[in-house]
Design an enzyme around this catalytic site. Structure first.
Site, PDB file in Angstrom:
ATOM      1  N   TYR A  24     -26.767  25.032 -77.753  1.00 18.72           N
ATOM      2  CA  TYR A  24     -26.591  26.522 -76.983  1.00 18.72           C
ATOM      3  C   TYR A  24     -26.040  26.583 -75.488  1.00 18.72           C
ATOM      4  O   TYR A  24     -27.046  26.224 -74.760  1.00 18.72           O
ATOM      5  CB  TYR A  24     -27.861  27.400 -77.393  1.00 18.72           C
ATOM      6  CG  TYR A  24     -27.961  28.849 -76.857  1.00 18.72           C
ATOM      7  CD1 TYR A  24     -27.054  29.684 -77.233  1.00 18.72           C
ATOM      8  CD2 TYR A  24     -28.915  28.930 -75.935  1.00 18.72           C
ATOM      9  CE1 TYR A  24     -27.183  30.934 -76.776  1.00 18.72           C
ATOM     10  CE2 TYR A  24     -28.708  30.318 -75.410  1.00 18.72           C
ATOM     11  CZ  TYR A  24     -28.063  31.226 -75.859  1.00 18.72           C
ATOM     12  OH  TYR A  24     -27.983  32.634 -75.273  1.00 18.72           O
TER      13      TYR A  24
ATOM     14  N   TYR B  86     -19.293  33.074 -82.174  1.00 23.02           N
ATOM     15  CA  TYR B  86     -20.400  33.022 -81.378  1.00 23.02           C
ATOM     16  C   TYR B  86     -21.538  33.147 -82.224  1.00 23.02           C
ATOM     17  O   TYR B  86     -21.737  34.317 -83.133  1.00 23.02           O
ATOM     18  CB  TYR B  86     -20.461  34.390 -80.267  1.00 23.02           C
ATOM     19  CG  TYR B  86     -21.458  34.042 -79.289  1.00 23.02           C
ATOM     20  CD1 TYR B  86     -21.208  33.065 -78.028  1.00 23.02           C
ATOM     21  CD2 TYR B  86     -22.786  34.234 -79.584  1.00 23.02           C
ATOM     22  CE1 TYR B  86     -22.150  32.898 -77.196  1.00 23.02           C
ATOM     23  CE2 TYR B  86     -23.758  34.211 -78.518  1.00 23.02           C
ATOM     24  CZ  TYR B  86     -23.315  33.315 -77.333  1.00 23.02           C
ATOM     25  OH  TYR B  86     -24.367  33.308 -76.274  1.00 23.02           O
TER      26      TYR B  86
END
Length: 388
Positions: A341, A297
């Site tokens: 995103y 991440y």
């Protein structure tokens, strides 16, 4: 520590479908429309129909409820539905919830999804603008009056301590950004397709919240991503080779807060990800050296380094050198810095592609993929493996 042994979930469910909208800065349609499009695409990819689905999982901070998405996509009765809190920390936990439902017999086919207009609508990066009174809001009250109003400013505090502790300069974060953009440059689905960067580009980008520069921060994206989870047995009868969920875990650290855990014993690490790492290794039986591709991440570059350190790929303070070495293929879709995103859901999809052998930046012979979710918050992670 509450979990001290391997759990029994590993190997009982698999991801069998992935689907997404295009990733854009202005989708021109509702978040519900994006969610429905992604769900339909994932079911088509799996070779299943809406009639097969009896479970759904999504995030909180979502404007498209499970029953509404079910109605919009023709899904009928649901025997299982749930939501996971803490923003991007929920990404892998949605798959864990789906696997739990399948393994326990609560549902047979579960769809996980995330869809938002995060650029043209609500922008998570804008930080705190209005908040109802809550315990979480009280914790933020220790930081907001001093100008720490956005996720970038909160992460900058930890990043500054990391650099000070290990005698490093902000330029080390550039290795993460350059790696992500290199992969995004060859990925037609990525926003930054065809636009790699150099370490010099990173160092020249403007400050956002020192020591974070513009190229240390992820994008804001409109789009949707969905995943389909079912049993391994059923998965073997479907269209694609299954991505077996070898391990799934959630984690929160001691004295955990949401993005402002400034009172951890050690601000240079990510204790919540350490909890996840220990359980993933216990349940999967794997070690860092057996992971073929890492989908880590990357909402902000410093936390990629600390995640790699928490998982044991390298020692504390050595994350930048590890990334620069290329020892682990990292964020081969371009990550949230380069592709889009979507709170990490597009990262799960990339891990599935790698195990199927269909990724744009394919890692030869990839059999084990690590996926992590949001950091600085209670979080989650997955180890996926090729079947057989």
């Amino acid at each position: 520590m509450s979990v001290r042994q391997a759990d029994s979930l590993g190997g009982r469910a698999a991801v069998v479908g992935i689907g997404a909208t295009e990733f854009s800065k202005d989708s021109g349609r509702s978040e519900l429309a994006l969610a429905a499009e992604a769900v339909r695409a994932a079911l088509t990819d799996a070779g299943l129909t809406a009639a097969d689905v009896d479970g759904m999982v999504t995030f909180t901070m979502d404007t498209s409820p499970e029953i509404t998405v079910a109605q919009a996509t023709g899904i009928g009765e649901l025997s299982f539905f749930s939501r996971v809190h803490y923003g991007g920390g929920a990404a892998c936990a949605t798959v864990q919830q789906a696997a739990l439902a399948v393994a326990s017999g609560l549902a047979e086919v579960v769809v996980c999804y995330r869809a938002f207009n995060e650029r043209s609508g609500r922008r998570f990066g804008s930080g705190v603008q209005r908040r109802e009174p809550s315990a979480e809001g009280a914790a933020l009250g220790w930081a907001l009056p001093f100008g720490l109003l956005t996720p970038a400013s909160w992460v900058a505090m930890a990043a500054r301590r990391y650099l000070h502790t290990y005698g490093l300069e902000p330029e080390v974060f550039g290795h993460v950004a350059v790696t992500a953009r290199r992969h995004a440059a060859t990925n037609p689905a990525a926003h930054f397709h065809g636009r790699p960067i150099t370490l010099a580009d990173h160092a020249a980008s403007r400050w956002i919240a020192e020591p974070l520069r513009l190229l240390d921060c992820c994008q804001e994206t409109d789009g949707g991503q969905a995943l389909v989870v079912t049993s391994v047995e059923r998965a073997r009868t479907l269209r694609h080779p299954p991505a077996v969920i070898a391990a799934a875990a959630q984690g929160a650290g001691r004295a955990q807060e949401q993005m402002t855990s400034f009172y951890h014993d050690d601000l240079t690490g990510l204790p919540e990800m350490g909890v996840v790492a220990r359980q993933l290794w216990r349940t999967s039986g794997l070690t860092p050296g057996e992971i073929d591709v890492g989908i880590v991440y990357d909402h902000f570059t410093p936390f990629v380094l600390t995640q790699l350190e928490e998982f044991g790929f390298c020692r504390p303070g050595e994350g930048a050198g590890f990334v620069a070495s290329g020892a682990l293929p990292l964020n081969t879709h371009g990550g949230q810095l380069g592709e889009a995103y979507l709170h990490g859901m597009n990262g799960v999809a990339e891990a599935v592609r790698q195990l199927r052998g269909t990724a744009v930046n394919q890692v030869a012979g990839a059999r084990h993929a690590l996926v992590t979710a949001g950091t600085g918050v209670p979080t989650s992670g997955l180890v996926l493996r090729a079947d057989g």
